[in-house]
Design a protein around this motif. Structure first.
Motif, PDB file in Angstrom:
ATOM      1  N   TYR A  21       0.858  -1.186   0.000  1.00  0.00           N
ATOM      2  CA  TYR A  21       0.000   0.000   0.000  1.00  0.00           C
ATOM      3  C   TYR A  21       0.894   1.235   0.000  1.00  0.00           C
ATOM      4  O   TYR A  21       1.591   1.506   0.979  1.00  0.00           O
ATOM      5  CB  TYR A  21      -0.909   0.008   1.227  1.00  0.00           C
ATOM      6  N   ILE A  22       0.893   1.970  -1.100  1.00  0.00           N
ATOM      7  CA  ILE A  22       1.724   3.169  -1.250  1.00  0.00           C
ATOM      8  C   ILE A  22       0.824   4.394  -1.125  1.00  0.00           C
ATOM      9  O   ILE A  22      -0.159   4.526  -1.848  1.00  0.00           O
ATOM     10  CB  ILE A  22       2.449   3.174  -2.601  1.00  0.00           C
ATOM     11  N   THR A  23       1.170   5.279  -0.202  1.00  0.00           N
ATOM     12  CA  THR A  23       0.366   6.485   0.032  1.00  0.00           C
ATOM     13  C   THR A  23       1.192   7.728  -0.260  1.00  0.00           C
ATOM     14  O   THR A  23       2.256   7.919   0.333  1.00  0.00           O
ATOM     15  CB  THR A  23      -0.141   6.540   1.479  1.00  0.00           C
ATOM     16  N   LEU A  24       0.708   8.562  -1.197  1.00  0.00           N
ATOM     17  CA  LEU A  24       1.332   9.843  -1.501  1.00  0.00           C
ATOM     18  C   LEU A  24       0.528  10.929  -0.807  1.00  0.00           C
ATOM     19  O   LEU A  24      -0.657  11.106  -1.104  1.00  0.00           O
ATOM     20  CB  LEU A  24       1.346  10.121  -3.008  1.00  0.00           C
ATOM     21  N   GLU A  25       1.166  11.637   0.104  1.00  0.00           N
ATOM     22  CA  GLU A  25       0.520  12.776   0.747  1.00  0.00           C
ATOM     23  C   GLU A  25       1.051  14.042   0.098  1.00  0.00           C
ATOM     24  O   GLU A  25       2.230  14.372   0.223  1.00  0.00           O
ATOM     25  CB  GLU A  25       0.790  12.770   2.247  1.00  0.00           C
ATOM     26  N   ALA A  26       0.161  14.738  -0.594  1.00  0.00           N
ATOM     27  CA  ALA A  26       0.537  15.928  -1.349  1.00  0.00           C
ATOM     28  C   ALA A  26      -0.375  17.083  -0.918  1.00  0.00           C
ATOM     29  O   ALA A  26      -1.465  17.261  -1.472  1.00  0.00           O
ATOM     30  CB  ALA A  26       0.419  15.671  -2.851  1.00  0.00           C
ATOM     31  N   PRO A  27       0.028  17.873   0.069  1.00  0.00           N
ATOM     32  CA  PRO A  27      -0.848  18.914   0.632  1.00  0.00           C
ATOM     33  C   PRO A  27      -1.349  19.929  -0.377  1.00  0.00           C
ATOM     34  O   PRO A  27      -2.421  20.511  -0.193  1.00  0.00           O
ATOM     35  CB  PRO A  27       0.050  19.585   1.684  1.00  0.00           C
ATOM     36  N   GLU A  28      -0.589  20.159  -1.453  1.00  0.00           N
ATOM     37  CA  GLU A  28      -0.976  21.171  -2.427  1.00  0.00           C
ATOM     38  C   GLU A  28      -1.766  20.586  -3.602  1.00  0.00           C
ATOM     39  O   GLU A  28      -1.977  21.260  -4.613  1.00  0.00           O
ATOM     40  CB  GLU A  28       0.265  21.889  -2.942  1.00  0.00           C
ATOM     41  N   LEU A  29      -2.253  19.353  -3.427  1.00  0.00           N
ATOM     42  CA  LEU A  29      -3.001  18.715  -4.505  1.00  0.00           C
ATOM     43  C   LEU A  29      -4.319  19.431  -4.791  1.00  0.00           C
ATOM     44  O   LEU A  29      -4.875  19.323  -5.888  1.00  0.00           O
ATOM     45  CB  LEU A  29      -3.271  17.253  -4.150  1.00  0.00           C
ATOM     46  N   THR A  30      -4.826  20.166  -3.810  1.00  0.00           N
ATOM     47  CA  THR A  30      -6.076  20.911  -4.008  1.00  0.00           C
ATOM     48  C   THR A  30      -5.856  22.260  -4.683  1.00  0.00           C
ATOM     49  O   THR A  30      -6.817  22.950  -5.023  1.00  0.00           O
ATOM     50  CB  THR A  30      -6.771  21.146  -2.647  1.00  0.00           C
ATOM     51  N   VAL A  31      -4.586  22.634  -4.864  1.00  0.00           N
ATOM     52  CA  VAL A  31      -4.248  23.934  -5.460  1.00  0.00           C
ATOM     53  C   VAL A  31      -4.070  23.769  -6.973  1.00  0.00           C
ATOM     54  O   VAL A  31      -3.454  22.798  -7.431  1.00  0.00           O
ATOM     55  CB  VAL A  31      -2.951  24.492  -4.826  1.00  0.00           C
ATOM     56  N   PRO A  32      -4.586  24.705  -7.791  1.00  0.00           N
ATOM     57  CA  PRO A  32      -4.437  24.604  -9.242  1.00  0.00           C
ATOM     58  C   PRO A  32      -3.039  24.980  -9.725  1.00  0.00           C
ATOM     59  O   PRO A  32      -2.850  25.948 -10.466  1.00  0.00           O
ATOM     60  CB  PRO A  32      -5.500  25.572  -9.772  1.00  0.00           C
ATOM     61  N   ARG A  86      -6.386  14.821   5.164  1.00  0.00           N
ATOM     62  CA  ARG A  86      -5.993  14.029   3.994  1.00  0.00           C
ATOM     63  C   ARG A  86      -7.030  14.090   2.861  1.00  0.00           C
ATOM     64  O   ARG A  86      -6.801  13.535   1.789  1.00  0.00           O
ATOM     65  CB  ARG A  86      -5.759  12.569   4.394  1.00  0.00           C
ATOM     66  N   LEU A  87      -8.138  14.763   3.085  1.00  0.00           N
ATOM     67  CA  LEU A  87      -9.162  14.850   2.052  1.00  0.00           C
ATOM     68  C   LEU A  87      -8.623  15.537   0.799  1.00  0.00           C
ATOM     69  O   LEU A  87      -8.116  16.659   0.870  1.00  0.00           O
ATOM     70  CB  LEU A  87     -10.376  15.624   2.566  1.00  0.00           C
ATOM     71  N   ASN A  88      -8.725  14.861  -0.334  1.00  0.00           N
ATOM     72  CA  ASN A  88      -8.309  15.403  -1.626  1.00  0.00           C
ATOM     73  C   ASN A  88      -6.835  15.801  -1.667  1.00  0.00           C
ATOM     74  O   ASN A  88      -6.411  16.543  -2.544  1.00  0.00           O
ATOM     75  CB  ASN A  88      -9.168  16.622  -2.007  1.00  0.00           C
ATOM     76  N   ARG A  89      -6.051  15.292  -0.720  1.00  0.00           N
ATOM     77  CA  ARG A  89      -4.621  15.596  -0.679  1.00  0.00           C
ATOM     78  C   ARG A  89      -3.775  14.323  -0.644  1.00  0.00           C
ATOM     79  O   ARG A  89      -2.568  14.409  -0.436  1.00  0.00           O
ATOM     80  CB  ARG A  89      -4.289  16.451   0.548  1.00  0.00           C
ATOM     81  N   THR A  90      -4.402  13.195  -0.818  1.00  0.00           N
ATOM     82  CA  THR A  90      -3.721  11.914  -0.648  1.00  0.00           C
ATOM     83  C   THR A  90      -4.102  10.964  -1.770  1.00  0.00           C
ATOM     84  O   THR A  90      -5.266  10.920  -2.177  1.00  0.00           O
ATOM     85  CB  THR A  90      -4.098  11.282   0.714  1.00  0.00           C
ATOM     86  N   VAL A  91      -3.129  10.216  -2.264  1.00  0.00           N
ATOM     87  CA  VAL A  91      -3.383   9.181  -3.274  1.00  0.00           C
ATOM     88  C   VAL A  91      -2.844   7.859  -2.740  1.00  0.00           C
ATOM     89  O   VAL A  91      -1.677   7.784  -2.342  1.00  0.00           O
ATOM     90  CB  VAL A  91      -2.700   9.520  -4.621  1.00  0.00           C
ATOM     91  N   GLN A  92      -3.685   6.833  -2.723  1.00  0.00           N
ATOM     92  CA  GLN A  92      -3.240   5.502  -2.313  1.00  0.00           C
ATOM     93  C   GLN A  92      -3.202   4.580  -3.525  1.00  0.00           C
ATOM     94  O   GLN A  92      -4.150   4.522  -4.296  1.00  0.00           O
ATOM     95  CB  GLN A  92      -4.165   4.907  -1.253  1.00  0.00           C
ATOM     96  N   ILE A  93      -2.079   3.878  -3.673  1.00  0.00           N
ATOM     97  CA  ILE A  93      -1.901   2.911  -4.756  1.00  0.00           C
ATOM     98  C   ILE A  93      -1.591   1.560  -4.126  1.00  0.00           C
ATOM     99  O   ILE A  93      -0.704   1.457  -3.284  1.00  0.00           O
ATOM    100  CB  ILE A  93      -0.746   3.323  -5.695  1.00  0.00           C
TER     101      ILE A  93
END
Length: 318
Positions: free
Chosen positions: A64-75, A194-201
């Protein structure tokens, strides 16, 4: 004691954090972290290596790979390209795409009419579908030396079709015979940050709707017949999580107040799982089944879906 408590999350990282908060070590579960402060992307890999570890975690054996990207909600297009590159890197690690005519079927899971659940269909909309072109004209029609065959399906949800999602996908897999299935779905998180700022693969497949209490049949290699990679982004949290986070902030404030310090000490005696269960009891029954999503979820989900689709398009045209 802790096994009697359950938190509503699809993220393996949050399950692991739950035990760490209570100082519980899980045999057979390995955690690796890589924090790239320069790009503001944190990657956490949870490997469940034993059946005992899987039982305690409540998730199948796998990675389980989790990418936490805080600026994922920013355009920010540059930042989103970096996240796409990270997703692409991990997909290449989990998929064996060495053969010349590697074929991938993407399943966009979820309900297009419910925005927080529309991530999968939106990703499918942005894909550069190649299977029909390569089959008809050959790979050079795409202007590339190497092109894998990419196809997609949006199977809908049981309320729309009357069929289990896995039944539809299994039928498509039997007819088209892809080498791998990539399932895209919206998830539920335990932590609102983590809402809309995280991707799990993950390479273990997926159980659609499990995070919101809708237990559908799992989509795994055993149920569909080909390796399954699942990509998910948490778009909702349950009401108990919001109240629990507010209570944690309240406790922190109580510690600074002489008048309320005693109350804060009492609440500090509860561990994380016990606080969560207490909150669920306090808000039941009216709010217990409520899920919350950010007000700008429509714009954010569309942006993130494009980021994921770019990784998939590069996977099949590289």
């Amino acid at each position: 004691m802790i096994e009697k408590y359950s938190i509503r999350t699809d993220l393996a990282l949050e399950q692991k954090e739950r035990f760490e908060a209570d100082n519980v070590e899980i045999p057979g579960v390995v955690l690796e972290e890589n924090n790239d402060e320069g790009r503001n992307i944190k990657v956490t890999t949870v490997r469940i290596e034993t059946e005992n570890g899987a039982k305690i975690m409540g998730k199948p054996v796998g990675t389980y790979i989790t990418l936490e990207a805080p600026e994922l909600t920013v355009p920010d297009e540059g930042y989103h390209r970096e996240v796409s590159a990270e997703i692409l890197q991990f997909l290449r690690q989990l998929l064996d795409i060495g053969k010349e005519d590697f074929s991938v079927l993407v399943a966009g899971l979820g309900n297009r009419q419910v925005t927080p659940d529309a991530l999968g269909p939106y990703v499918a909309d942005n894909l550069n579908i190649t299977r029909h072109i390569v089959k008809e004209y050959g790979k050079y029609a795409m202007g590339k030396d190497r092109v894998c065959l990419l196809s997609a399906i949006v199977p809908g949800v049981m309320g729309q079709t009357g069929m289990e999602t896995v039944e539809i996908i299994r039928g498509v897999v039997e007819e088209t015979r892809p080498d791998a299935l990539i399932a895209i779905d919206a998830l539920a998180a335990r932590n609102s940050k983590r809402l809309n700022r995280t991707v799990q693969i993950t390479d273990t497949g997926i159980s659609p709707g499990s995070g919101v209490g809708n237990q559908r049949n799992a989509i795994t290699e055993e149920t569909v017949g080909v390796p399954v990679i699942a990509i998910g982004v948490p778009t909702v949290v349950d009401a108990a999580t919001i109240v629990n986070d507010a209570m944690e902030n309240l406790i922190a404030q109580m510690e600074q107040s002489e008048a309320l310090k005693g109350v804060g000490v009492v609440l500090q005696g509860y561990n994380g799982a016990e606080k969560y269960e207490l909150v669920k009891e306090l808000i039941a029954p009216h709010l217990n089944g409520m899920f919350v999503t950010p007000k700008d979820v429509d714009e954010t989900v569309k942006r993130i879906s494009y980021t994921i689709s770019e990784a998939l398009n590069q996977l099949c045209c590289s």
